[in-house]
Motif scaffolding. Structure first.
Motif, PDB file in Angstrom:
ATOM      1  N   PRO A 188      68.541  85.606 -57.902  1.00  0.00           N
ATOM      2  CA  PRO A 188      69.103  84.810 -56.799  1.00  0.00           C
ATOM      3  C   PRO A 188      69.490  83.399 -57.206  1.00  0.00           C
ATOM      4  O   PRO A 188      70.428  82.815 -56.645  1.00  0.00           O
ATOM      5  CB  PRO A 188      67.981  84.803 -55.758  1.00  0.00           C
ATOM      6  CG  PRO A 188      66.743  85.123 -56.497  1.00  0.00           C
ATOM      7  CD  PRO A 188      67.155  86.024 -57.613  1.00  0.00           C
ATOM      8  N   ILE A 189      68.789  82.831 -58.197  1.00  0.00           N
ATOM      9  CA  ILE A 189      69.146  81.483 -58.654  1.00  0.00           C
ATOM     10  C   ILE A 189      70.506  81.511 -59.343  1.00  0.00           C
ATOM     11  O   ILE A 189      71.338  80.612 -59.141  1.00  0.00           O
ATOM     12  CB  ILE A 189      68.055  80.925 -59.589  1.00  0.00           C
ATOM     13  CG1 ILE A 189      66.779  80.662 -58.794  1.00  0.00           C
ATOM     14  CG2 ILE A 189      68.531  79.639 -60.253  1.00  0.00           C
ATOM     15  CD1 ILE A 189      65.605  80.240 -59.661  1.00  0.00           C
ATOM     16  N   ALA A 190      70.750  82.533 -60.168  1.00  0.00           N
ATOM     17  CA  ALA A 190      72.056  82.670 -60.813  1.00  0.00           C
ATOM     18  C   ALA A 190      73.155  82.821 -59.768  1.00  0.00           C
ATOM     19  O   ALA A 190      74.248  82.241 -59.900  1.00  0.00           O
ATOM     20  CB  ALA A 190      72.059  83.865 -61.761  1.00  0.00           C
ATOM     21  N   TYR A 192      79.925  83.936 -63.514  1.00  0.00           N
ATOM     22  CA  TYR A 192      80.197  85.272 -62.975  1.00  0.00           C
ATOM     23  C   TYR A 192      79.538  86.316 -63.883  1.00  0.00           C
ATOM     24  O   TYR A 192      78.819  87.209 -63.420  1.00  0.00           O
ATOM     25  CB  TYR A 192      81.706  85.539 -62.933  1.00  0.00           C
ATOM     26  CG  TYR A 192      82.444  84.943 -61.760  1.00  0.00           C
ATOM     27  CD1 TYR A 192      81.878  84.908 -60.490  1.00  0.00           C
ATOM     28  CD2 TYR A 192      83.738  84.442 -61.915  1.00  0.00           C
ATOM     29  CE1 TYR A 192      82.576  84.377 -59.414  1.00  0.00           C
ATOM     30  CE2 TYR A 192      84.433  83.915 -60.848  1.00  0.00           C
ATOM     31  CZ  TYR A 192      83.852  83.875 -59.604  1.00  0.00           C
ATOM     32  OH  TYR A 192      84.548  83.362 -58.534  1.00  0.00           O
ATOM     33  N   TYR A 193      79.810  86.180 -65.175  1.00  0.00           N
ATOM     34  CA  TYR A 193      79.280  87.135 -66.137  1.00  0.00           C
ATOM     35  C   TYR A 193      77.769  87.022 -66.252  1.00  0.00           C
ATOM     36  O   TYR A 193      77.057  88.039 -66.317  1.00  0.00           O
ATOM     37  CB  TYR A 193      79.937  86.914 -67.502  1.00  0.00           C
ATOM     38  CG  TYR A 193      79.274  87.661 -68.624  1.00  0.00           C
ATOM     39  CD1 TYR A 193      79.339  89.055 -68.680  1.00  0.00           C
ATOM     40  CD2 TYR A 193      78.561  86.986 -69.610  1.00  0.00           C
ATOM     41  CE1 TYR A 193      78.713  89.754 -69.704  1.00  0.00           C
ATOM     42  CE2 TYR A 193      77.943  87.676 -70.636  1.00  0.00           C
ATOM     43  CZ  TYR A 193      78.022  89.060 -70.673  1.00  0.00           C
ATOM     44  OH  TYR A 193      77.398  89.740 -71.684  1.00  0.00           O
ATOM     45  N   VAL A 194      77.253  85.798 -66.278  1.00  0.00           N
ATOM     46  CA  VAL A 194      75.812  85.586 -66.421  1.00  0.00           C
ATOM     47  C   VAL A 194      75.059  86.217 -65.256  1.00  0.00           C
ATOM     48  O   VAL A 194      74.004  86.837 -65.451  1.00  0.00           O
ATOM     49  CB  VAL A 194      75.500  84.079 -66.518  1.00  0.00           C
ATOM     50  CG1 VAL A 194      73.994  83.825 -66.392  1.00  0.00           C
ATOM     51  CG2 VAL A 194      76.005  83.524 -67.843  1.00  0.00           C
ATOM     52  N   PHE A 195      75.591  86.083 -64.050  1.00  0.00           N
ATOM     53  CA  PHE A 195      74.924  86.695 -62.895  1.00  0.00           C
ATOM     54  C   PHE A 195      74.866  88.213 -63.031  1.00  0.00           C
ATOM     55  O   PHE A 195      73.816  88.827 -62.803  1.00  0.00           O
ATOM     56  CB  PHE A 195      75.643  86.318 -61.601  1.00  0.00           C
ATOM     57  CG  PHE A 195      75.194  87.133 -60.420  1.00  0.00           C
ATOM     58  CD1 PHE A 195      73.930  86.963 -59.884  1.00  0.00           C
ATOM     59  CD2 PHE A 195      76.031  88.096 -59.872  1.00  0.00           C
ATOM     60  CE1 PHE A 195      73.499  87.738 -58.797  1.00  0.00           C
ATOM     61  CE2 PHE A 195      75.618  88.869 -58.801  1.00  0.00           C
ATOM     62  CZ  PHE A 195      74.339  88.689 -58.261  1.00  0.00           C
ATOM     63  N   TYR A 238      78.345  66.984 -53.423  1.00  0.00           N
ATOM     64  CA  TYR A 238      76.984  67.237 -53.908  1.00  0.00           C
ATOM     65  C   TYR A 238      76.887  68.576 -54.637  1.00  0.00           C
ATOM     66  O   TYR A 238      75.819  68.933 -55.153  1.00  0.00           O
ATOM     67  CB  TYR A 238      75.989  67.232 -52.747  1.00  0.00           C
ATOM     68  CG  TYR A 238      76.283  68.257 -51.687  1.00  0.00           C
ATOM     69  CD1 TYR A 238      75.815  69.572 -51.818  1.00  0.00           C
ATOM     70  CD2 TYR A 238      77.031  67.929 -50.563  1.00  0.00           C
ATOM     71  CE1 TYR A 238      76.101  70.522 -50.858  1.00  0.00           C
ATOM     72  CE2 TYR A 238      77.309  68.880 -49.599  1.00  0.00           C
ATOM     73  CZ  TYR A 238      76.843  70.164 -49.747  1.00  0.00           C
ATOM     74  OH  TYR A 238      77.120  71.115 -48.792  1.00  0.00           O
ATOM     75  N   TYR A 239      77.996  69.321 -54.716  1.00  0.00           N
ATOM     76  CA  TYR A 239      77.947  70.655 -55.300  1.00  0.00           C
ATOM     77  C   TYR A 239      77.603  70.621 -56.783  1.00  0.00           C
ATOM     78  O   TYR A 239      76.909  71.512 -57.286  1.00  0.00           O
ATOM     79  CB  TYR A 239      79.287  71.369 -55.103  1.00  0.00           C
ATOM     80  CG  TYR A 239      79.668  71.570 -53.660  1.00  0.00           C
ATOM     81  CD1 TYR A 239      78.848  72.288 -52.805  1.00  0.00           C
ATOM     82  CD2 TYR A 239      80.851  71.039 -53.145  1.00  0.00           C
ATOM     83  CE1 TYR A 239      79.187  72.480 -51.471  1.00  0.00           C
ATOM     84  CE2 TYR A 239      81.197  71.225 -51.825  1.00  0.00           C
ATOM     85  CZ  TYR A 239      80.373  71.942 -50.990  1.00  0.00           C
ATOM     86  OH  TYR A 239      80.715  72.124 -49.680  1.00  0.00           O
ATOM     87  N   TYR A 240      78.081  69.610 -57.491  1.00  0.00           N
ATOM     88  CA  TYR A 240      77.804  69.529 -58.924  1.00  0.00           C
ATOM     89  C   TYR A 240      76.315  69.317 -59.185  1.00  0.00           C
ATOM     90  O   TYR A 240      75.725  69.955 -60.068  1.00  0.00           O
ATOM     91  CB  TYR A 240      78.620  68.404 -59.558  1.00  0.00           C
ATOM     92  CG  TYR A 240      78.318  68.198 -61.023  1.00  0.00           C
ATOM     93  CD1 TYR A 240      78.671  69.159 -61.961  1.00  0.00           C
ATOM     94  CD2 TYR A 240      77.663  67.044 -61.466  1.00  0.00           C
ATOM     95  CE1 TYR A 240      78.389  68.982 -63.308  1.00  0.00           C
ATOM     96  CE2 TYR A 240      77.380  66.864 -62.807  1.00  0.00           C
ATOM     97  CZ  TYR A 240      77.744  67.828 -63.716  1.00  0.00           C
ATOM     98  OH  TYR A 240      77.454  67.653 -65.042  1.00  0.00           O
ATOM     99  N   ALA A 285      77.573  80.417 -56.314  1.00  0.00           N
ATOM    100  CA  ALA A 285      77.990  79.956 -54.981  1.00  0.00           C
ATOM    101  C   ALA A 285      78.269  78.458 -54.982  1.00  0.00           C
ATOM    102  O   ALA A 285      79.242  77.998 -54.363  1.00  0.00           O
ATOM    103  CB  ALA A 285      76.901  80.294 -53.959  1.00  0.00           C
ATOM    104  N   SER A 286      77.443  77.681 -55.678  1.00  0.00           N
ATOM    105  CA  SER A 286      77.650  76.228 -55.743  1.00  0.00           C
ATOM    106  C   SER A 286      78.951  75.886 -56.453  1.00  0.00           C
ATOM    107  O   SER A 286      79.718  75.022 -56.001  1.00  0.00           O
ATOM    108  CB  SER A 286      76.466  75.565 -56.464  1.00  0.00           C
ATOM    109  OG  SER A 286      75.258  75.803 -55.793  1.00  0.00           O
TER     110      SER A 286
END
Length: 206
Positions: A31-33, A74-77, A5-7, A38-39
């Motif tokens: 936190p959404i990023a 990673y970069y976007v966060f 379900y991660y996708y 994490a997903s």
């Protein structure tokens, strides 16, 4: 196998991130990023634990897209976090420390996925290299006057050359790992060919 379900969760959070970031809801977008990261991390870990044939087709079709997405997120966060500090008018020192930590984190993530991970993700470091080059270009040719208007010229130069040095370091590391992988793959092929010759000689002797 391994996607589970991660996708779906990552896709849902990606949509939420796009909506919150575009409407400048920075307190929610950060936190959404992180949730997207994490997903995707959980998805990649689940894939690594699942049974697979490790073929090129399986990698490029079923693994590479998620690895690429993870590297970019990673970069976007980190970028979203930095933009949030700017949006909420945090002090200059906080923004400087955050920018420095972001650069260090990108280096650590690159080293982790190149050398330390049990199953290295080869596409993540080049993605972070691309992002670092983008930072350097932004310093050289800024799309807005915020950086030069907020920080002293010497501070901008320090971060510009630091980012350039980090980009050069990541480039060298990626080239070294690529060369190492090519050499190991060549040796593996030579060993397989050698074992085939040995088996053929045994058959002829029998």
């Amino acid at each position: 196998d391994g996607v589970k379900y991660y996708y779906g969760l990552a896709s849902f959070l990606q949509v939420l991130y796009t909506l919150t970031y575009n409407t400048e809801m920075m307190a929610a977008s950060v936190p959404i990023a992180l949730g997207v990261v994490a997903s995707l991390r959980s998805l990649v870990k689940s894939q690594n634990e699942a049974q697979a044939d490790d073929s090129w087709a399986e990698y490029w079709l079923l693994r590479f897209p998620f690895h690429l997405h993870l590297g970019w997120m990673y970069y976007v966060f980190l970028l979203t976090l930095q933009n949030a500090f700017v949006f909420f008018n945090f002090s200059k020192i906080v923004q400087l420390i955050s920018a420095g930590i972001s650069i260090v984190v990108m280096v650590i993530l690159s080293l982790y996925h190149l050398y330390w991970a049990n199953k290295p993700l080869g596409i993540v470091p080049p993605v972070l290299l691309y992002a670092t080059v983008g930072i350097v270009v932004e310093y050289f040719m800024p799309t807005s006057n915020h950086i030069r208007a907020t920080f002293h010229h010497r501070t901008v130069l320090i971060f510009m050359w630091t980012s350039l040095a980090v980009a050069a370091l990541l480039l060298v590391l990626n080239i070294m790992v690529a060369c190492r992988n090519c050499c190991s793959r060549r040796k593996s092929n030579e060993n397989e060919e050698g074992s085939d010759y040995v088996n053929a000689d045994k058959i002829e002797v029998v």
